[in-house]
Design an enzyme around this catalytic site. Structure first.
Site, short mmCIF file in Angstrom:
data_model
loop_
_atom_site.label_atom_id
_atom_site.label_comp_id
_atom_site.label_asym_id
_atom_site.label_seq_id
_atom_site.Cartn_x
_atom_site.Cartn_y
_atom_site.Cartn_z
N LEU A 54 0.81 -1.22 0.00
CA LEU A 54 0.00 0.00 0.00
C LEU A 54 0.84 1.27 0.00
CD1 LEU A 54 -2.70 -1.14 2.56
CD2 LEU A 54 -2.75 -1.31 0.07
N HIS A 55 0.31 2.29 -0.65
CA HIS A 55 0.94 3.61 -0.67
C HIS A 55 -0.15 4.67 -0.48
CE1 HIS A 55 -0.69 3.76 -4.69
NE2 HIS A 55 0.04 2.73 -5.10
N SER B 180 2.53 4.13 -7.52
CA SER B 180 2.18 2.79 -7.98
C SER B 180 3.06 1.80 -7.24
CB SER B 180 2.44 2.67 -9.49
OG SER B 180 2.46 1.31 -9.88
N SER B 181 2.48 0.66 -6.90
CA SER B 181 3.30 -0.39 -6.27
C SER B 181 4.45 -0.77 -7.19
CB SER B 181 2.43 -1.61 -5.96
OG SER B 181 1.28 -1.22 -5.23
N HIS C 133 -3.54 4.31 -2.33
CA HIS C 133 -4.51 3.42 -1.68
C HIS C 133 -5.10 4.10 -0.44
CE1 HIS C 133 -1.53 0.43 -3.44
NE2 HIS C 133 -2.65 0.04 -4.03
N LYS D 43 -6.16 6.73 -11.25
CA LYS D 43 -4.90 6.25 -11.82
C LYS D 43 -5.16 5.13 -12.84
CE LYS D 43 -0.59 4.54 -11.93
NZ LYS D 43 -0.72 3.14 -11.75
P1 AMP Z 1 -3.82 -1.78 -6.93
O1 AMP Z 1 -3.35 -2.24 -5.59
O2 AMP Z 1 -2.73 -1.28 -7.82
O3 AMP Z 1 -4.75 -2.76 -7.60
O4 AMP Z 1 -4.71 -0.50 -6.65
C1 AMP Z 1 -5.83 -0.57 -5.80
C2 AMP Z 1 -6.66 0.67 -5.99
O5 AMP Z 1 -5.87 1.83 -5.69
C3 AMP Z 1 -7.13 0.83 -7.45
O6 AMP Z 1 -8.47 1.32 -7.45
C4 AMP Z 1 -6.17 1.85 -7.97
O7 AMP Z 1 -6.71 2.61 -9.04
C5 AMP Z 1 -5.92 2.72 -6.77
N1 AMP Z 1 -4.66 3.44 -6.93
C6 AMP Z 1 -3.45 2.93 -7.27
N2 AMP Z 1 -2.53 3.91 -7.39
C7 AMP Z 1 -3.18 5.07 -7.13
C8 AMP Z 1 -2.79 6.45 -7.10
N3 AMP Z 1 -1.53 6.82 -7.36
N4 AMP Z 1 -3.72 7.37 -6.79
C9 AMP Z 1 -5.01 7.00 -6.53
N5 AMP Z 1 -5.43 5.73 -6.53
C10 AMP Z 1 -4.54 4.78 -6.81
#
Ligand code: AMP
Length: 285
Positions: free
Chosen positions: A37-38, A189-190, A41, A153
């Protein structure tokens, strides 16, 4: 607002359902994630915290949205750190299933949002959105959330989830949060974890290209081809970057535009070394 105070963590669908059932008539916000997570998230978690009585987060690196040559095996994971971050945000429930819980042997039912899934990312990642739609539908069925939170994103993902919710009558409000960026514009981004120092510096080229297109649009350019060309030329200036695609498309249909005379999504995918990054902006919306 009612708050339960204690964060529950489970990898079991039946246990989750039991807890969920005990809570009665309260609103639930769900934030689906793949973990590591960042702040992107966490911004969604905070919005969910404000708008719902209970907040749930799923952490699941969903194998069906990765192609065989992609980074499923190396995708970054750190569950302990994720749980500490979510505890600090007063999340009520964390779901950490393993792949066998979500896709038991014999699993054979998938959801395809047919046309939208083929565009943009879909051209480079043909089975990706089938995996995304299927896992999100399952999470909706498991949690029955009042609201579900997704990041801008992943622009195409938001359009596809909204379409799926409409088409299949899911009783969920889809909420989209803005893209959270580093100070230099790189979208969090992860996968940024994969970048070495030189690549991390080069990765700002995505946002710089988007900002150039936005600027040219603000100056009056309405020919989508000219905006795409500007992005091609900008990415070509960065030796560590290789463009996968650049798109100027309608926000609702994701079809490429000739003239930007309606709300548009400018998006791109770029390899920085071996790492594939995506980013986007909305214009005229
Ligand atoms: P992920 O873990 O990459 O599947 O992302 C989980 C959720 O977090 C998804 O709805 C992504 O669009 C959102 N997310 C990822 N990176 C960002 C970001 N930089 N800003 C806002 N939402 C994000």
């Amino acid at each position: 607002m009612i708050k339960s105070g204690i964060m529950k963590v489970t990898n079991s669908i039946s246990e989750l359902r039991r807890w969920r059932g005990q809570e009665g008539a309260v609103s639930w916000g769900l934030v689906p994630t793949m973990g590591f997570l960042h702040e992107g998230h966490l911004s969604l978690v905070r919005q969910a915290r404000v708008e719902n009585d209970r907040v749930a987060v799923s952490i699941f690196v969903n194998p069906t949205q990765f192609a065989p040559h992609e980074d499923l095996a190396t995708y970054p994971r750190n569950l302990e750190r994720d749980l500490a971050l979510l505890q600090a945000e007063q999340v009520d429930l964390i779901f950490t299933p393993d792949a066998a819980a979500i896709y038991p042997s014999g699993f054979q039912t998938y959801i395809t949002v047919e046309e939208l899934s083929q565009r943009l990312e879909g051209a480079s990642r043909p089975a990706h959105f089938r995996g995304v739609a299927t896992v999100v539908a399952k999470l909706f069925n498991i949690f029955q959330p009042s609201r579900a939170y997704f990041g801008q994103k992943d622009a195409q993902q938001t359009v596809i989830i909204r379409q799926m919710v409409r088409d299949l009558n899911f009783n969920v409000e889809v909420v989209i949060g803005p893209t959270v960026r580093e100070a230099d514009g790189l979208a969090l981004s992860s996968r940024n974890q994969y970048l070495n120092l030189a690549e991390r510096a080069a990765a700002t080229i995505l946002y710089r290209a988007l900002m150039k297109a936005q600027h040219r649009y603000n100056q009056g350019e309405r020919q989508a081809a000219a905006l795409r060309q500007l992005i091609y030329d900008t990415i070509a200036q960065e030796p560590l970057a290789r463009l996968d695609y650049a798109s100027v498309a309608a926000q609702d249909s994701l079809l490429e535009l000739e003239t930007v005379n309606q709300p548009a999504l400018i998006s791109l995918a770029v390899f920085i070394g071996r790492t594939r990054l995506i980013d986007n902006i909305l214009i005229n919306s």
